[in-house]
Design a protein around this motif. Structure first.
Motif, PDB file in Angstrom:
ATOM      1  N   TYR A  20     -12.878 -25.214 -14.706  1.00 28.41           N
ATOM      2  CA  TYR A  20     -12.007 -25.753 -13.655  1.00 28.41           C
ATOM      3  C   TYR A  20     -11.478 -24.606 -12.815  1.00 28.41           C
ATOM      4  O   TYR A  20     -10.990 -23.598 -13.345  1.00 28.41           O
ATOM      5  CB  TYR A  20     -10.847 -26.528 -14.285  1.00 28.41           C
ATOM      6  CG  TYR A  20      -9.653 -26.694 -13.378  1.00 28.41           C
ATOM      7  CD1 TYR A  20      -9.720 -27.489 -12.243  1.00 28.41           C
ATOM      8  CD2 TYR A  20      -8.447 -26.046 -13.659  1.00 28.41           C
ATOM      9  CE1 TYR A  20      -8.626 -27.633 -11.408  1.00 28.41           C
ATOM     10  CE2 TYR A  20      -7.342 -26.192 -12.824  1.00 28.41           C
ATOM     11  CZ  TYR A  20      -7.439 -26.982 -11.703  1.00 28.41           C
ATOM     12  OH  TYR A  20      -6.353 -27.122 -10.874  1.00 28.41           O
ATOM     13  N   SER A  78      -8.983 -24.304  -9.352  1.00 28.79           N
ATOM     14  CA  SER A  78      -8.171 -25.044  -8.383  1.00 28.79           C
ATOM     15  C   SER A  78      -8.512 -24.620  -6.962  1.00 28.79           C
ATOM     16  O   SER A  78      -9.137 -23.581  -6.712  1.00 28.79           O
ATOM     17  CB  SER A  78      -6.691 -24.807  -8.645  1.00 28.79           C
ATOM     18  OG  SER A  78      -6.310 -23.516  -8.200  1.00 28.79           O
ATOM     19  N   ASN A  81       1.690 -24.927  -6.341  1.00 28.38           N
ATOM     20  CA  ASN A  81       1.139 -26.072  -7.061  1.00 28.38           C
ATOM     21  C   ASN A  81       2.287 -27.000  -7.467  1.00 28.38           C
ATOM     22  O   ASN A  81       3.223 -26.569  -8.138  1.00 28.38           O
ATOM     23  CB  ASN A  81       0.400 -25.568  -8.300  1.00 28.38           C
ATOM     24  CG  ASN A  81      -0.440 -26.634  -8.973  1.00 28.38           C
ATOM     25  OD1 ASN A  81      -0.201 -27.823  -8.816  1.00 28.38           O
ATOM     26  ND2 ASN A  81      -1.417 -26.190  -9.738  1.00 28.38           N
ATOM     27  N   GLU A  86      -4.356 -22.551 -12.792  1.00 32.16           N
ATOM     28  CA  GLU A  86      -5.210 -22.580 -11.607  1.00 32.16           C
ATOM     29  C   GLU A  86      -6.681 -22.409 -11.968  1.00 32.16           C
ATOM     30  O   GLU A  86      -7.554 -22.786 -11.188  1.00 32.16           O
ATOM     31  CB  GLU A  86      -4.784 -21.489 -10.618  1.00 32.16           C
ATOM     32  CG  GLU A  86      -3.337 -21.567 -10.186  1.00 32.16           C
ATOM     33  CD  GLU A  86      -3.034 -22.764  -9.287  1.00 32.16           C
ATOM     34  OE1 GLU A  86      -3.982 -23.408  -8.804  1.00 32.16           O
ATOM     35  OE2 GLU A  86      -1.837 -23.058  -9.072  1.00 32.16           O
ATOM     36  N   ALA A 131      -4.728 -29.665  -8.663  1.00 32.24           N
ATOM     37  CA  ALA A 131      -6.052 -29.965  -9.186  1.00 32.24           C
ATOM     38  C   ALA A 131      -6.954 -30.594  -8.139  1.00 32.24           C
ATOM     39  O   ALA A 131      -8.168 -30.680  -8.342  1.00 32.24           O
ATOM     40  CB  ALA A 131      -5.931 -30.903 -10.389  1.00 32.24           C
ATOM     41  N   GLY A 148     -10.482 -28.824  -5.720  1.00 36.00           N
ATOM     42  CA  GLY A 148     -10.991 -27.649  -6.414  1.00 36.00           C
ATOM     43  C   GLY A 148     -12.376 -27.901  -6.985  1.00 36.00           C
ATOM     44  O   GLY A 148     -13.177 -28.634  -6.401  1.00 36.00           O
TER      45      GLY A 148
END
Length: 424
Positions: free
Chosen positions: A97, A99, A115, A121, A348, A351
């Motif tokens: 993942y 961001s 955020n 992130e 989230a 991204g």
């Protein structure tokens, strides 16, 4: 329109294809990360995890590549996959993942506002394979409650942001900017069943859930940020939306505004891939194919290229993050305007989230995505703004995109908000 060294060929093999995405199979084990291979679904055991926040410092792209290599997933040359995955391998792959803010930093752009959700992130989770089922389907317990949504901006403020982008376009600063709104709601109970419902929405090519300590991300994205198989890089930008009706389809196919906006982003993606591709290998295999996600038609193109020798994961992330369809053109100028206009960070949303294996990589762009921290559930939605954009229409389009996401997050058992609360 963005142009650069990618004077590579643009082949229109199947223009103007009208096609619905295949019916989404309801995964019996939907808590798996998006794009996890079928043999690994429900049979994963976590081996290692690494997370990054801006206060940690350093280069997260290099750190991710080094971390994966240290745990049996060397991705220093994506033109030459290390090996096919075997069931007996100690490591079957990893969820990754990144961001939108981390992607902006990797690209050398402005990461924007903070955020609004308390989550990392960047996160990478390495998994091994086990024959014992590990992620049974979550079932609602009756304790899930979601309160009313609080918007980060009003429809009027959203429309003003659209007008500000049009002004910047008129000044020649940018050609297109994607503006995104955010909403949050308090919740109680286990959010995973609701996030799993989100991941099962029709057309969710990247449906799935990734969890951490005190946070979770649920994704229903139809959009490929980047896929790498057998040395071929693929991105599938989506740009252009209409209601999933016969009239909506016809309108999307004949809209000069939507086609111009779409081709502008295709050109941007061609340039992004050209930075890390073998010279002359970038091609567009499908241009403006119309596909369905929930109750919306969306225009999608497929851009491919051959990975340059020695291309590592870190350089690939720097080239493609954040996605062009959710930033704009030119990308760095668009990021500057996004940071100035959006009142909260994208968290989230917008991204990258997907799977990294020993023989392939497949990351979705986190549109149609929700995230939870310990106290609130968060959603994001927006759209690309061009000179021809109508502010009221852009506000309505963002609402149409987020509606199925919010509906999937509604409580399905007793414990709904009391009468009189707003829920838009």
């Amino acid at each position: 329109m963005v142009r650069g060294k990618s004077a590579e060929r643009m082949s229109h093999n199947h223009p103007d294809v009208v096609e619905a995405l295949p019916r989404t199979v309801v995964d019996p084990l939907p808590l798996d990360p998006p794009a996890a291979p079928t043999p690994c679904r429900g049979h994963r055991v976590e081996r290692a995890r690494w997370q990054w926040r801006p206060t940690d410092g350093g280069d997260p792209a290099t750190a991710v590549q080094d971390f994966l290599a240290a745990h049996g997933l060397p991705l220093h040359d994506l033109a030459r996959p290390t090996r096919p995955h075997h069931r007996d391998d100690p490591v079957c792959g990893a969820a990754l993942y990144v961001s939108a803010a981390a992607g902006a930093l990797l690209a050398g752009g402005d990461p924007g506002a903070a955020n609004p959700a308390d989550l990392p992130e960047v996160a990478v989770v390495v998994y091994g394979h086990t024959d014992t089922p590990t992620t049974p389907t979550p079932t609602p317990t009756g304790t899930w409650w979601r309160g009313p949504w609080t918007e980060s901006w009003t429809p009027a403020a959203h429309a003003d942001a659209v007008r500000a982008v049009r002004t910047a376009i008129g000044h020649g600063d940018v050609y297109q900017v994607n503006v995104v709104g955010h909403a949050a709601a308090p919740y109680r109970g286990d959010p995973r069943p609701a996030l799993a419902r989100l991941g099962r929405l029709p057309g969710a090519r990247y449906g799935g859930v990734l969890t951490g300590n005190g946070w979770a991300i649920g994704c229903a994205s139809p959009e490929t940020l980047v896929e790498v198989r057998a040395g071929t890089l693929t991105t599938r930008p989506i740009k252009g939306t209409r209601p999933a009706t016969a009239a909506g389809r016809a309108d999307l196919l004949t809209s000069a505004k939507e086609r111009a906006e779409h081709i502008m982003i295709v050109d941007l993606e061609r340039n992004d891939l050209a930075r890390v591709a073998r010279t002359g290998s970038v091609r567009v295999d499908d241009l403006f194919a119309v596909r369905r996600w929930c109750d919306l038609w969306q225009a999608e193109s497929t851009v491919r290229a051959d990975a340059a020798d020695g291309l590592g994961l870190a350089d690939l992330l720097r080239a493609v993050c954040p996605g062009g369809s959710v930033t704009g053109a030119p990308k760095l100028a668009a990021l500057h305007h996004i940071a100035a206009l959006e009142p909260v960070g994208r968290g989230a949303g917008m991204g990258a989230l997907g799977w990294v294996g020993p023989d392939h990589l497949d990351l979705g762009l986190t549109i149609r995505t929700a995230a939870t921290d310990r106290h609130r559930v968060h959603v994001w939605a927006g759209g690309g703004i061009t000179w021809d954009s109508d502010p009221d229409a852009e506000v309505a389009e963002a609402a149409a995109k987020t509606a199925p996401v919010r509906a999937a997050l509604d409580p399905t058992r007793p414990g709904r908000p009391t009468a009189g609360t707003t829920d838009r």
